[in-house]
Structure formats: C-alpha cells, structure tokens
Design a protein around this motif. Structure first.
Motif, PDB file in Angstrom:
ATOM      1  N   ILE A 114       0.856  -1.191   0.000  1.00 16.42           N
ATOM      2  CA  ILE A 114       0.000   0.000   0.000  1.00 16.42           C
ATOM      3  C   ILE A 114       0.891   1.239   0.000  1.00 16.42           C
ATOM      4  O   ILE A 114       1.845   1.329   0.773  1.00 16.42           O
ATOM      5  CB  ILE A 114      -0.946  -0.029   1.214  1.00 16.42           C
ATOM      6  CG1 ILE A 114      -1.928  -1.204   1.051  1.00 16.42           C
ATOM      7  CG2 ILE A 114      -1.680   1.293   1.395  1.00 16.42           C
ATOM      8  CD1 ILE A 114      -2.688  -1.564   2.285  1.00 16.42           C
ATOM      9  N   THR A 115       0.580   2.182  -0.868  1.00 12.59           N
ATOM     10  CA  THR A 115       1.408   3.378  -1.012  1.00 12.59           C
ATOM     11  C   THR A 115       0.703   4.663  -0.587  1.00 12.59           C
ATOM     12  O   THR A 115       1.343   5.708  -0.530  1.00 12.59           O
ATOM     13  CB  THR A 115       1.867   3.538  -2.481  1.00 12.59           C
ATOM     14  OG1 THR A 115       0.716   3.624  -3.321  1.00 12.59           O
ATOM     15  CG2 THR A 115       2.732   2.361  -2.906  1.00 12.59           C
ATOM     16  N   ARG A 116      -0.598   4.602  -0.317  1.00 13.79           N
ATOM     17  CA  ARG A 116      -1.353   5.784   0.090  1.00 13.79           C
ATOM     18  C   ARG A 116      -2.277   5.447   1.249  1.00 13.79           C
ATOM     19  O   ARG A 116      -3.007   4.462   1.195  1.00 13.79           O
ATOM     20  CB  ARG A 116      -2.212   6.307  -1.057  1.00 13.79           C
ATOM     21  CG  ARG A 116      -1.424   6.974  -2.126  1.00 13.79           C
ATOM     22  CD  ARG A 116      -2.264   7.221  -3.375  1.00 13.79           C
ATOM     23  NE  ARG A 116      -1.380   7.409  -4.520  1.00 13.79           N
ATOM     24  CZ  ARG A 116      -0.826   6.424  -5.215  1.00 13.79           C
ATOM     25  NH1 ARG A 116      -1.066   5.184  -4.911  1.00 13.79           N
ATOM     26  NH2 ARG A 116      -0.019   6.689  -6.217  1.00 13.79           N
ATOM     27  N   LEU A 117      -2.240   6.306   2.247  1.00 13.44           N
ATOM     28  CA  LEU A 117      -3.169   6.174   3.366  1.00 13.44           C
ATOM     29  C   LEU A 117      -4.183   7.297   3.289  1.00 13.44           C
ATOM     30  O   LEU A 117      -3.855   8.432   2.927  1.00 13.44           O
ATOM     31  CB  LEU A 117      -2.419   6.255   4.698  1.00 13.44           C
ATOM     32  CG  LEU A 117      -1.424   5.138   4.970  1.00 13.44           C
ATOM     33  CD1 LEU A 117      -0.786   5.339   6.338  1.00 13.44           C
ATOM     34  CD2 LEU A 117      -2.077   3.771   4.869  1.00 13.44           C
ATOM     35  N   ILE A 118      -5.392   6.978   3.637  1.00 17.86           N
ATOM     36  CA  ILE A 118      -6.490   7.936   3.586  1.00 17.86           C
ATOM     37  C   ILE A 118      -7.159   7.984   4.962  1.00 17.86           C
ATOM     38  O   ILE A 118      -7.359   6.950   5.602  1.00 17.86           O
ATOM     39  CB  ILE A 118      -7.519   7.530   2.515  1.00 17.86           C
ATOM     40  CG1 ILE A 118      -6.840   7.568   1.149  1.00 17.86           C
ATOM     41  CG2 ILE A 118      -8.751   8.428   2.560  1.00 17.86           C
ATOM     42  CD1 ILE A 118      -7.618   6.933   0.044  1.00 17.86           C
ATOM     43  N   ALA A 119      -7.473   9.197   5.378  1.00 19.22           N
ATOM     44  CA  ALA A 119      -8.236   9.397   6.612  1.00 19.22           C
ATOM     45  C   ALA A 119      -9.422  10.283   6.279  1.00 19.22           C
ATOM     46  O   ALA A 119      -9.260  11.302   5.599  1.00 19.22           O
ATOM     47  CB  ALA A 119      -7.368  10.058   7.675  1.00 19.22           C
ATOM     48  N   ASP A 120     -10.605   9.880   6.690  1.00 19.30           N
ATOM     49  CA  ASP A 120     -11.740  10.792   6.581  1.00 19.30           C
ATOM     50  C   ASP A 120     -12.145  11.158   7.994  1.00 19.30           C
ATOM     51  O   ASP A 120     -12.294  10.300   8.861  1.00 19.30           O
ATOM     52  CB  ASP A 120     -12.877  10.232   5.716  1.00 19.30           C
ATOM     53  CG  ASP A 120     -13.705   9.183   6.377  1.00 19.30           C
ATOM     54  OD1 ASP A 120     -14.735   9.556   6.976  1.00 19.30           O
ATOM     55  OD2 ASP A 120     -13.355   8.003   6.288  1.00 19.30           O
ATOM     56  N   ILE A 121     -12.267  12.455   8.230  1.00 17.33           N
ATOM     57  CA  ILE A 121     -12.354  12.991   9.585  1.00 17.33           C
ATOM     58  C   ILE A 121     -13.493  14.004   9.656  1.00 17.33           C
ATOM     59  O   ILE A 121     -13.651  14.839   8.759  1.00 17.33           O
ATOM     60  CB  ILE A 121     -11.029  13.702   9.955  1.00 17.33           C
ATOM     61  CG1 ILE A 121      -9.833  12.768   9.743  1.00 17.33           C
ATOM     62  CG2 ILE A 121     -11.066  14.225  11.382  1.00 17.33           C
ATOM     63  CD1 ILE A 121      -8.497  13.481   9.671  1.00 17.33           C
ATOM     64  N   SER A 122     -14.247  13.971  10.722  1.00 17.50           N
ATOM     65  CA  SER A 122     -15.265  14.989  10.957  1.00 17.50           C
ATOM     66  C   SER A 122     -14.575  16.347  11.056  1.00 17.50           C
ATOM     67  O   SER A 122     -13.546  16.493  11.722  1.00 17.50           O
ATOM     68  CB  SER A 122     -16.002  14.699  12.264  1.00 17.50           C
ATOM     69  OG  SER A 122     -16.775  15.810  12.663  1.00 17.50           O
ATOM     70  N   LEU A 123     -15.153  17.340  10.400  1.00 14.97           N
ATOM     71  CA  LEU A 123     -14.586  18.686  10.494  1.00 14.97           C
ATOM     72  C   LEU A 123     -14.652  19.234  11.922  1.00 14.97           C
ATOM     73  O   LEU A 123     -13.926  20.168  12.260  1.00 14.97           O
ATOM     74  CB  LEU A 123     -15.303  19.635   9.524  1.00 14.97           C
ATOM     75  CG  LEU A 123     -14.883  19.479   8.063  1.00 14.97           C
ATOM     76  CD1 LEU A 123     -15.825  20.242   7.139  1.00 14.97           C
ATOM     77  CD2 LEU A 123     -13.445  19.934   7.858  1.00 14.97           C
ATOM     78  N   GLU A 124     -15.486  18.641  12.762  1.00 13.92           N
ATOM     79  CA  GLU A 124     -15.544  19.048  14.165  1.00 13.92           C
ATOM     80  C   GLU A 124     -14.355  18.503  14.962  1.00 13.92           C
ATOM     81  O   GLU A 124     -14.069  18.994  16.049  1.00 13.92           O
ATOM     82  CB  GLU A 124     -16.849  18.570  14.800  1.00 13.92           C
ATOM     83  CG  GLU A 124     -18.070  19.241  14.227  1.00 13.92           C
ATOM     84  CD  GLU A 124     -19.365  18.789  14.885  1.00 13.92           C
ATOM     85  OE1 GLU A 124     -19.348  17.867  15.725  1.00 13.92           O
ATOM     86  OE2 GLU A 124     -20.416  19.379  14.553  1.00 13.92           O
ATOM     87  N   ASN A 125     -13.673  17.524  14.424  1.00 13.36           N
ATOM     88  CA  ASN A 125     -12.568  16.870  15.132  1.00 13.36           C
ATOM     89  C   ASN A 125     -11.247  17.575  14.792  1.00 13.36           C
ATOM     90  O   ASN A 125     -10.373  17.021  14.129  1.00 13.36           O
ATOM     91  CB  ASN A 125     -12.529  15.385  14.769  1.00 13.36           C
ATOM     92  CG  ASN A 125     -11.666  14.585  15.716  1.00 13.36           C
ATOM     93  OD1 ASN A 125     -10.894  15.125  16.493  1.00 13.36           O
ATOM     94  ND2 ASN A 125     -11.799  13.269  15.627  1.00 13.36           N
ATOM     95  N   VAL A 126     -11.114  18.795  15.279  1.00 15.96           N
ATOM     96  CA  VAL A 126      -9.957  19.632  14.965  1.00 15.96           C
ATOM     97  C   VAL A 126      -8.656  18.974  15.425  1.00 15.96           C
ATOM     98  O   VAL A 126      -7.644  19.036  14.736  1.00 15.96           O
ATOM     99  CB  VAL A 126     -10.130  21.038  15.592  1.00 15.96           C
ATOM    100  CG1 VAL A 126      -8.899  21.902  15.370  1.00 15.96           C
ATOM    101  CG2 VAL A 126     -11.377  21.708  15.025  1.00 15.96           C
ATOM    102  N   GLY A 127      -8.685  18.324  16.572  1.00 20.93           N
ATOM    103  CA  GLY A 127      -7.485  17.660  17.070  1.00 20.93           C
ATOM    104  C   GLY A 127      -6.989  16.587  16.110  1.00 20.93           C
ATOM    105  O   GLY A 127      -5.778  16.468  15.860  1.00 20.93           O
ATOM    106  N   SER A 128      -7.901  15.810  15.556  1.00 21.75           N
ATOM    107  CA  SER A 128      -7.515  14.766  14.610  1.00 21.75           C
ATOM    108  C   SER A 128      -6.988  15.372  13.315  1.00 21.75           C
ATOM    109  O   SER A 128      -6.016  14.873  12.737  1.00 21.75           O
ATOM    110  CB  SER A 128      -8.705  13.842  14.324  1.00 21.75           C
ATOM    111  OG  SER A 128      -8.320  12.805  13.451  1.00 21.75           O
TER     112      SER A 128
END
Length: 165
Positions: A114-128
C-alpha cells in the motif's frame, strides 16, 4: 507511555465496543448515530476488507484504544490505497499513542504494498485534523454538511498521505 499492539481478537470485543460506542454517543468522530453491538465487532477484525487491526494495550493489559487498516474501496483498482482508523480512550489522547498507532499502520501498509493512506475525519474533530497534518497528511477534499448527528449537520475532510518505500 509504553503500549503494545496486539492483534484484535474476541478477548477485546467488550472494551473495543464500549470505546467505539463512547465516541458514537459523544462526538461526530464516529459517524454512526446508533450504538453498535457484538455483531458489529467483526467489522474491526481481520476479515473481508480489513487488512489488519490491533488492540492498543498499556503494560498492565488495559485497553488504551484500537486501530485498523482497511481497504479504501475494496476493488483491485484501488489496492494501493487504504483507510486508517484509530480510536483512543480520551484519557490517552495527546500522549503520542496516536503517532505510534499511525506508525504501526504505516509499517503494515508497506508490507501489503500500500502506497497511500487515507483518513476521513469529521470537520468538528480539529485535534484529529491537526494530528494528521503534523504526520504528513494533506487535505484533498471536504464535504460540507454531509452528516447529521445530535440535531446538527457536520462536514468531513479527506486527507491523504503518500508512503515512501
């Protein structure tokens, strides 16, 4: 803090579900609105579209959190991309454990080509979002007001990291 990464197994089921349900009940970090039960636990284990999953334990054996690497889109065209997911017990955030979990998932991703990691994050989760930015992820898209939870709408941000060989 020293932690161990242990293959996620049925012995972790109750604690992992309690942790995930905590995030369902209190945040938009876990997108679901309804609590999950024991039948849902298999989603977190190595089966189907999940490449690897780990319980994160303190030296005393208590659960600190869990993390997993799963297919971004489970077809061969996207086999070089994987999505990361991690949830830490709130008292363990900000202690470097997220970075250890991400590093563990990066090592596992490279083993799988695997060459790419993806994260989908709530815009409310500023820390993440800040965590991912500081760990080499870049934004590649946002969806405004796409989710609804707690009587309000929220958006998500998509972030990607290219892995070096």
């Amino acid at each position: 803090m020293e932690v161990e990464f242990i293959k996620l197994d049925v012995q972790h089921k109750q604690e992992v579900l309690e942790l995930f349900n905590y995030y369902i009940e209190t945040t938009t970090a876990a997108y679901r609105a309804q609590l999950v039960n024991e039948d849902f636990f298999s989603h977190f284990c190595e089966s189907g579209d999940t490449y690897c999953s780990f319980a994160i334990e303190a030296k005393d054996g208590s659960l600190v959190g869990f993390c997993l690497l799963e297919a971004y889109i489970p077809i061969s065209t996207f086999s070089k991309a994987a999505e990361v997911m991690y949830f830490l017990h709130p008292k363990y955030t900000g202690k470097g454990i997220g970075a250890l979990a991400l590093n563990k998932l990066e090592v596992e991703a490279k083993k799988r080509g695997i060459t790419r990691l993806i994260a989908d994050i709530s815009l409310e989760n500023v820390g993440s979002i800040k965590f991912h930015e500081s760990n080499g992820f870049v934004e590649f898209g946002k969806l405004a007001n796409i989710g609804e939870k707690f009587g309000r709408t929220f958006g998500i941000i998509w972030m990607q990291k290219e892995l070096s060989s």
